[in-house]
Design an enzyme around this catalytic site. Structure first.
Site, PDB file in Angstrom:
ATOM      1  N   GLY A   1       0.862  -1.295  -0.032  1.00 19.33           N
ATOM      2  CA  GLY A   1      -0.004  -0.160  -0.077  1.00 19.33           C
ATOM      3  C   GLY A   1       0.933   1.260   0.035  1.00 19.33           C
ATOM      4  O   GLY A   1       1.951   1.261   0.721  1.00 19.33           O
ATOM      5  N   GLU A   2       0.335   2.228  -0.711  1.00 19.44           N
ATOM      6  CA  GLU A   2       1.012   3.343  -0.586  1.00 19.44           C
ATOM      7  C   GLU A   2      -0.194   4.547  -0.514  1.00 19.44           C
ATOM      8  O   GLU A   2      -0.909   4.942  -1.474  1.00 19.44           O
ATOM      9  CB  GLU A   2       1.677   3.657  -1.906  1.00 19.44           C
ATOM     10  CG  GLU A   2       3.045   4.776  -1.561  1.00 19.44           C
ATOM     11  CD  GLU A   2       3.995   5.159  -2.570  1.00 19.44           C
ATOM     12  OE1 GLU A   2       3.671   4.494  -3.901  1.00 19.44           O
ATOM     13  OE2 GLU A   2       4.889   5.705  -2.241  1.00 19.44           O
TER      14      GLU A   2
ATOM     15  N   THR B   1      -1.293   8.544   1.482  1.00 15.58           N
ATOM     16  CA  THR B   1      -0.913   9.897   1.685  1.00 15.58           C
ATOM     17  C   THR B   1      -0.040  10.038   2.840  1.00 15.58           C
ATOM     18  O   THR B   1       0.727  10.955   2.999  1.00 15.58           O
ATOM     19  CB  THR B   1      -1.886  10.854   2.018  1.00 15.58           C
ATOM     20  OG1 THR B   1      -3.342  10.032   1.564  1.00 15.58           O
ATOM     21  CG2 THR B   1      -2.084  12.073   1.510  1.00 15.58           C
ATOM     22  N   PHE B   2      -0.275   9.092   3.875  1.00 19.67           N
ATOM     23  CA  PHE B   2       0.476   9.494   5.022  1.00 19.67           C
ATOM     24  C   PHE B   2       1.500   8.170   5.156  1.00 19.67           C
ATOM     25  O   PHE B   2       2.480   8.315   6.379  1.00 19.67           O
ATOM     26  CB  PHE B   2      -0.437   9.067   6.155  1.00 19.67           C
ATOM     27  CG  PHE B   2      -1.417  10.475   5.957  1.00 19.67           C
ATOM     28  CD1 PHE B   2      -0.924  11.729   5.852  1.00 19.67           C
ATOM     29  CD2 PHE B   2      -2.590  10.092   5.783  1.00 19.67           C
ATOM     30  CE1 PHE B   2      -1.898  12.719   5.822  1.00 19.67           C
ATOM     31  CE2 PHE B   2      -3.805  11.054   5.638  1.00 19.67           C
ATOM     32  CZ  PHE B   2      -3.223  12.571   5.538  1.00 19.67           C
ATOM     33  N   SER B   3       1.685   7.096   4.373  1.00 16.91           N
ATOM     34  CA  SER B   3       2.586   6.141   4.786  1.00 16.91           C
ATOM     35  C   SER B   3       2.674   5.023   3.620  1.00 16.91           C
ATOM     36  O   SER B   3       2.085   5.221   2.486  1.00 16.91           O
ATOM     37  CB  SER B   3       1.822   5.201   5.903  1.00 16.91           C
ATOM     38  OG  SER B   3       0.678   4.491   5.454  1.00 16.91           O
TER      39      SER B   3
ATOM     40  N   LYS C   1       3.640  -0.700   8.719  1.00 12.02           N
ATOM     41  CA  LYS C   1       3.208   0.500   8.174  1.00 12.02           C
ATOM     42  C   LYS C   1       4.293   1.479   8.324  1.00 12.02           C
ATOM     43  O   LYS C   1       4.662   1.896   9.451  1.00 12.02           O
ATOM     44  CB  LYS C   1       2.049   0.942   8.933  1.00 12.02           C
ATOM     45  CG  LYS C   1       1.605   2.355   8.397  1.00 12.02           C
ATOM     46  CD  LYS C   1       0.044   2.507   8.735  1.00 12.02           C
ATOM     47  CE  LYS C   1      -0.599   3.803   8.498  1.00 12.02           C
ATOM     48  NZ  LYS C   1      -1.851   4.158   8.858  1.00 12.02           N
TER      49      LYS C   1
ATOM     50  N   ASP D   1     -12.158   8.633   8.877  1.00 13.18           N
ATOM     51  CA  ASP D   1     -11.711   8.312   7.529  1.00 13.18           C
ATOM     52  C   ASP D   1     -12.232   6.953   6.861  1.00 13.18           C
ATOM     53  O   ASP D   1     -11.485   6.029   6.506  1.00 13.18           O
ATOM     54  CB  ASP D   1     -10.199   8.288   7.483  1.00 13.18           C
ATOM     55  CG  ASP D   1      -9.763   8.499   5.954  1.00 13.18           C
ATOM     56  OD1 ASP D   1     -10.740   9.042   4.955  1.00 13.18           O
ATOM     57  OD2 ASP D   1      -8.604   8.501   5.828  1.00 13.18           O
TER      58      ASP D   1
HETATM   59  P1  ADP Z   1      -2.559   5.273   5.085  1.00 11.55           P
HETATM   60  O1  ADP Z   1      -2.550   6.092   6.180  1.00 11.55           O
HETATM   61  O2  ADP Z   1      -1.173   5.509   4.253  1.00 11.55           O
HETATM   62  O3  ADP Z   1      -3.884   5.191   4.162  1.00 11.55           O
HETATM   63  P2  ADP Z   1      -3.381   2.537   5.882  1.00 11.55           P
HETATM   64  O4  ADP Z   1      -3.226   2.294   7.175  1.00 11.55           O
HETATM   65  O5  ADP Z   1      -4.651   2.766   5.424  1.00 11.55           O
HETATM   66  O6  ADP Z   1      -2.217   3.690   5.451  1.00 11.55           O
HETATM   67  O7  ADP Z   1      -2.847   1.487   4.907  1.00 11.55           O
HETATM   68  C1  ADP Z   1      -2.637   1.560   3.493  1.00 11.55           C
HETATM   69  C2  ADP Z   1      -2.896   0.272   2.878  1.00 11.55           C
HETATM   70  O8  ADP Z   1      -1.890  -0.738   3.347  1.00 11.55           O
HETATM   71  C3  ADP Z   1      -4.376  -0.227   3.165  1.00 11.55           C
HETATM   72  O9  ADP Z   1      -5.344   0.403   2.324  1.00 11.55           O
HETATM   73  C4  ADP Z   1      -4.248  -1.925   2.918  1.00 11.55           C
HETATM   74  O10 ADP Z   1      -4.358  -1.954   1.567  1.00 11.55           O
HETATM   75  C5  ADP Z   1      -2.596  -1.814   3.352  1.00 11.55           C
HETATM   76  N1  ADP Z   1      -2.840  -2.461   4.617  1.00 11.55           N
HETATM   77  C6  ADP Z   1      -2.606  -1.614   6.039  1.00 11.55           C
HETATM   78  N2  ADP Z   1      -2.671  -2.407   6.892  1.00 11.55           N
HETATM   79  C7  ADP Z   1      -3.012  -3.689   6.321  1.00 11.55           C
HETATM   80  C8  ADP Z   1      -2.871  -5.007   7.174  1.00 11.55           C
HETATM   81  N3  ADP Z   1      -2.938  -5.100   8.727  1.00 11.55           N
HETATM   82  N4  ADP Z   1      -2.984  -5.986   6.501  1.00 11.55           N
HETATM   83  C9  ADP Z   1      -3.110  -6.043   5.091  1.00 11.55           C
HETATM   84  N5  ADP Z   1      -2.992  -4.939   4.518  1.00 11.55           N
HETATM   85  C10 ADP Z   1      -2.801  -3.576   5.179  1.00 11.55           C
HETATM   86 MG    MG Z   2      -5.631   4.521   4.604  1.00  7.60          MG
END
Ligand code: ADP
Ligand code: MG
Length: 391
Positions: A30-31, A33-35, A86, A173
């Site tokens: 995942g990519e 806005t914040f991570s 993350k 969110d």
């Molecule tokens: P951001 O703040 O960058 O949106 P997220 O916590 O929403 O960060 O994580 C971004 C993406 O990473 C998620 O939409 C998902 O696809 C993947 N992801 C995050 N946490 C998990 C997890 N525990 N297991 C599998 N995929 C994850």
């Molecule tokens: Mg997110």
């Protein structure tokens, strides 16, 4: 792209001493806005009797005991084989990162909320470690969902919301990419508390919290006019009134009307609206359903559905005057049934089924313009729609 992912993974491994001995990075998942989020394998997971290698069922997984807490009284810890790492961007403020980790820690025992295993910091770099949860891509499955499928999906989402809201936390969110759902196992977990906050944080009194009685006696004319759209179609260009500050964090298209009206006393009801937008997306088979570039456009989209009369009343709740001369915004608006029939291009001879009508009744409860009338997560779990086939 591949090489930049490689470089990202290299840097992560180099920044954190001992990382390579603990985790084997698999891929970037995942990519945002914040991570950036990576999938990795916990190298030592099988040293524990209770190792847990399921990627889809976090209900039996327990986070490791807390430092300083009594670990003897807890069940032996289970360790996740696959983890999501993350990496929070250094541009996020330390207060913000701490807030996310603290809230996740508070919510660690909540069903359907992805628990935090641990977190590391190296200088200005912070990584959070979560159990990996296998999930599908919303865009790939939402058009195929049947009404019972939708009810199961939402039951899982509202179960998470109920416990988050019981902790007096607003997620802020709620949207498909923050609710990881596996359509094959029909399990889901809520992630991403990056914008979450405790109820009451930086809130100032808003008219909407005044007793309804007081409100009835208030003269509309004396209401402090704040957000008013120009009498010409388009935008107010030279608005000289002082600006009003309110938390508007969230994702466009999912913001509740009170967020758009800059309510200064927002509640957990904002998450229910966003969950309603997810349901509207699924029922209308259109993603994104709302596609506004800014808050004024977002108000126009909502007003087009609900009509100017109800939108005006919604604004007044927060002391805002909503005026518009946009010809596509009618007085009365449309029913959700009409919106869904049109957006799915349903022919007249294929009327809505009783199950579909039940889903729409539930949708209307989630998308109440007045946050105090909107259904709560607890009420939602008791609603007939979310109890379909659960007799
Ligand atoms: P951001 O703040 O960058 O949106 P997220 O916590 O929403 O960060 O994580 C971004 C993406 O990473 C998620 O939409 C998902 O696809 C993947 N992801 C995050 N946490 C998990 C997890 N525990 N297991 C599998 N995929 C994850
Ligand atoms: Mg997110």
């Amino acid at each position: 792209v591949e090489s930049s992912v490689q470089a990202d993974m290299e840097r992560l491994q180099e920044d954190f001493p001992g990382f390579r001995d603990r985790y084997r990075l698999i891929k970037r998942i995942g990519e945002g806005t914040f991570s950036t989020v990576f999938k990795a394998e916990d190298i030592h997971y099988d040293r524990y009797d209770n190792s847990w290698d399921h990627e889809d069922d976090l209900s039996k997984w327990t986070p490791p005991p807390l430092k300083g807490g009594s670990s003897r009284s807890r069940s032996p810890r289970k360790r996740a084989r696959f983890v999501a790492i993350k990496k929070i961007y250094v541009t996020s403020s330390p207060a913000r990162i701490l807030n996310e980790l603290e809230l996740l820690h508070d919510l660690r025992q909540c069903p359907s909320v992805c628990p935090l295993i641990t977190a590391f910091r190296h200088t200005d770099q912070v990584v959070a470690i979560l159990p990996y949860f296998r999930h599908g891509d919303f865009r790939a499955y939402f058009r195929e969902m049947t009404i019972p499928d939708i009810a199961i999906y939402l039951r899982s989402l509202f179960t998470a919301l109920k416990s988050v809201h019981e902790h007096k936390i607003l997620h802020r969110d709620i949207k498909p990419t923050n609710f990881l759902y596996d359509p094959t196992t029909q399990h889901g977990v809520l992630v991403d508390f990056g914008l979450a906050e405790r109820e009451g944080t930086d809130s100032k009194p808003c008219l909407c919290h005044e007793a309804r009685e007081t409100r009835k006696h208030r003269q509309a004319g004396s209401v402090w006019a704040q957000t008013s759209m120009s009498t010409q179609p388009g935008y107010p260009k030279s608005d000289t009134r002082p600006s009003r500050r309110a938390n508007r964090a969230g994702t466009r298209g999912f913001r509740a009307p009170e967020v758009l009206f800059k309510c200064t006393e927002q509640t957990t009801a904002i998450d229910i609206w966003s969950a309603g937008v997810i349901l509207l997306t699924i029922l209308s088979k259109r993603f994104p359903f709302f596609n506004s570039a800014d808050d004024v456009e977002a108000m126009i989209e909502i007003a087009t559905i609900f009509g100017s009369k109800r939108m005006k009343a919604a604004g007044l709740l927060h002391g805002c005057v909503f005026e518009t001369t946009i010809p596509t915004i009618g007085q009365q608006g449309f029913t959700m049934e009409k919106i869904i029939l049109w957006s799915t291009c349903r022919a007249e001879d294929k009327p809505l089924t009783p199950d579909e009508k039940l889903a729409i009744r539930f949708l209307e409860r989630c998308m109440e313009l007045d946050p105090s009338r909107r259904i709560t997560a607890q009420e939602a779990l008791d609603h007939e729609f979310l109890n379909m086939g659960m007799s």
